[in-house]
Design an enzyme around this catalytic site. Structure first.
Site, PDB file in Angstrom:
ATOM      1  N   ARG A 197     -24.566   1.770  -0.385  1.00 56.03           N
ATOM      2  CA  ARG A 197     -23.948   1.088  -1.523  1.00 56.03           C
ATOM      3  C   ARG A 197     -23.738   2.013  -2.718  1.00 56.03           C
ATOM      4  NH1 ARG A 197     -23.818  -4.489  -1.039  1.00 56.03           N
ATOM      5  NH2 ARG A 197     -25.111  -5.414   0.593  1.00 56.03           N
ATOM      6  N   ARG A 232     -17.540 -10.780  -8.179  1.00 58.81           N
ATOM      7  CA  ARG A 232     -18.011  -9.981  -7.053  1.00 58.81           C
ATOM      8  C   ARG A 232     -17.026  -8.867  -6.706  1.00 58.81           C
ATOM      9  NH1 ARG A 232     -18.783 -14.585  -2.803  1.00 58.81           N
ATOM     10  NH2 ARG A 232     -19.226 -12.910  -1.330  1.00 58.81           N
ATOM     11  N   LYS A 243     -15.337  -8.624   7.506  1.00 63.26           N
ATOM     12  CA  LYS A 243     -16.349  -7.724   8.074  1.00 63.26           C
ATOM     13  C   LYS A 243     -17.232  -8.432   9.103  1.00 63.26           C
ATOM     14  CE  LYS A 243     -18.437  -6.301   4.328  1.00 63.26           C
ATOM     15  NZ  LYS A 243     -17.717  -7.123   3.349  1.00 63.26           N
ATOM     16  N   ARG A 278     -14.088 -20.611   3.316  1.00 62.04           N
ATOM     17  CA  ARG A 278     -15.071 -20.116   4.282  1.00 62.04           C
ATOM     18  C   ARG A 278     -16.258 -21.074   4.413  1.00 62.04           C
ATOM     19  NH1 ARG A 278     -17.320 -14.075   3.556  1.00 62.04           N
ATOM     20  NH2 ARG A 278     -18.343 -14.968   1.716  1.00 62.04           N
ATOM     21  N   ARG A 308     -21.174 -21.337   0.877  1.00 61.02           N
ATOM     22  CA  ARG A 308     -22.091 -20.607   0.012  1.00 61.02           C
ATOM     23  C   ARG A 308     -21.776 -20.908  -1.458  1.00 61.02           C
ATOM     24  NH1 ARG A 308     -21.154 -15.060   3.385  1.00 61.02           N
ATOM     25  NH2 ARG A 308     -22.705 -15.397   5.015  1.00 61.02           N
TER      26      ARG A 308
END
Length: 216
Positions: free
Chosen positions: A90, A173, A15, A129, A162
Site C-alpha cells: 500500500r 475512498r 478485483k 454491490r 457494506r
C-alpha cells in the site's frame, strides 16, 4: 508464465471477481493483507502476536511487522506454484521491501496487474454491490444477480450492502486510493512490471485478457 502477481485497482474495479477466477484457473494462492494477519495471529507466530497488539488497540500495523508477516506467508510451500497478492503493498516503503524480500526467498514478483475503471462506473458498481456475509462472494443488483434475491448461490448465506458502499463514501475512498496508489503504479511502471487492463470490458472478457497475458 507469470505466476507471482500483485493485483491492484480502485474499489469496485472488479478485483474480487478477478482474483477468484485467477485463483481457480491458475492454482494460485490468493493472499489479502487481512488474511495474512489473521493466519499469523492464529498460528501464534512472534510477528502474529506483535501484530495482534496493534490490531486490538485499533492501530495500524507498522510496516516492518507487516513486511515480516508477508515474508513468512510467501515463504510457505503453498506459494511455490504462484501467489496473488491483494491489498499489499500500500506504500512505496512496502513496495520496495516486497521487491527485495520476494527475490531473497526466490519468489520474485512477475507482474503487477492494475484494473482501470472510470469514477462514474465505479459509483454505479459500488452502489449496487452486495456481498455474502458468510463466504464473501460478490454480487450486483443489476449485473450479477443471485439466483434467489438476497441469498448467496454458493453457501446460502445472506447478502448485504457494506456501509461504505455509497456515492459519498466512495468518492472519499477513491480520493485516498489515487493519492496513495499513484506512486506505486509509477514505481512498478519504472520496473517494467506494470500491466493495465480496462475493467469496463466485463468480467469474462477481462479474465480472458489477463489469462492470455499471464500465459505469454
Amino acid at each position: 508464465m507469470k505466476k507471482n502477481i500483485i493485483l491492484m485497482g480502485p474499489p469496485g474495479a472488479g478485483k474480487g471477481t478477478a482474483a477468484k477466477q485467477l485463483q481457480t484457473a491458475f492454482n494460485l494462492v490468493h493472499i489479502s493483507t487481512g488474511d495474512m494477519f489473521r493466519e499469523a495471529m492464529k498460528e501464534g507466530t512472534e510477528l502474529g502476536k506483535l501484530a495482534k497488539t496493534f490490531i486490538e488497540k485499533g492501530d495500524l500495523v507498522p510496516d516492518d511487522v507487516t513486511i515480516g508477516i508477508v515474508r513468512e506467508r510467501l515463504s510457505k510451500p503453498d506459494c511455490a506454484n504462484g501467489y496473488l497478492l491483494d491489498g499489499f503493498p500500500r506504500t512505496l516503503v512496502q513496495a520496495e521491501a516486497l521487491e527485495k524480500l520476494s527475490k531473497e526467498i526466490g519468489r520474485p514478483i512477475d507482474t503487477v496487474i492494475n484494473l482501470d475503471c472510470n469514477q462514474e462506473e465505479l459509483i454505479r458498481r459500488i452502489s449496487g454491490r452486495r456481498v455474502c456475509k458468510v463466504c464473501g462472494t460478490p454480487y450486483h443488483v443489476v449485473t450479477m444477480k443471485p439466483k434467489v434475491e438476497g441469498v448467496c448461490d454458493h453457501c446460502g448465506g445472506p447478502l448485504y450492502q457494506r456501509p461504505d458502499d455509497n456515492e459519498e463514501a466512495l468518492k472519499v475512498r477513491l480520493h485516498h486510493y489515487v493519492e496513495s496508489t499513484k506512486p506505486l503504479l509509477d514505481y512498478y511502471e519504472k520496473l517494467g512490471l506494470l500491466k493495465n487492463f480496462n475493467s469496463l470490458v466485463g468480467a469474462t472478457t477481462l479474465f480472458d485478457e489477463i489469462s492470455q497475458y499471464l500465459k505469454a
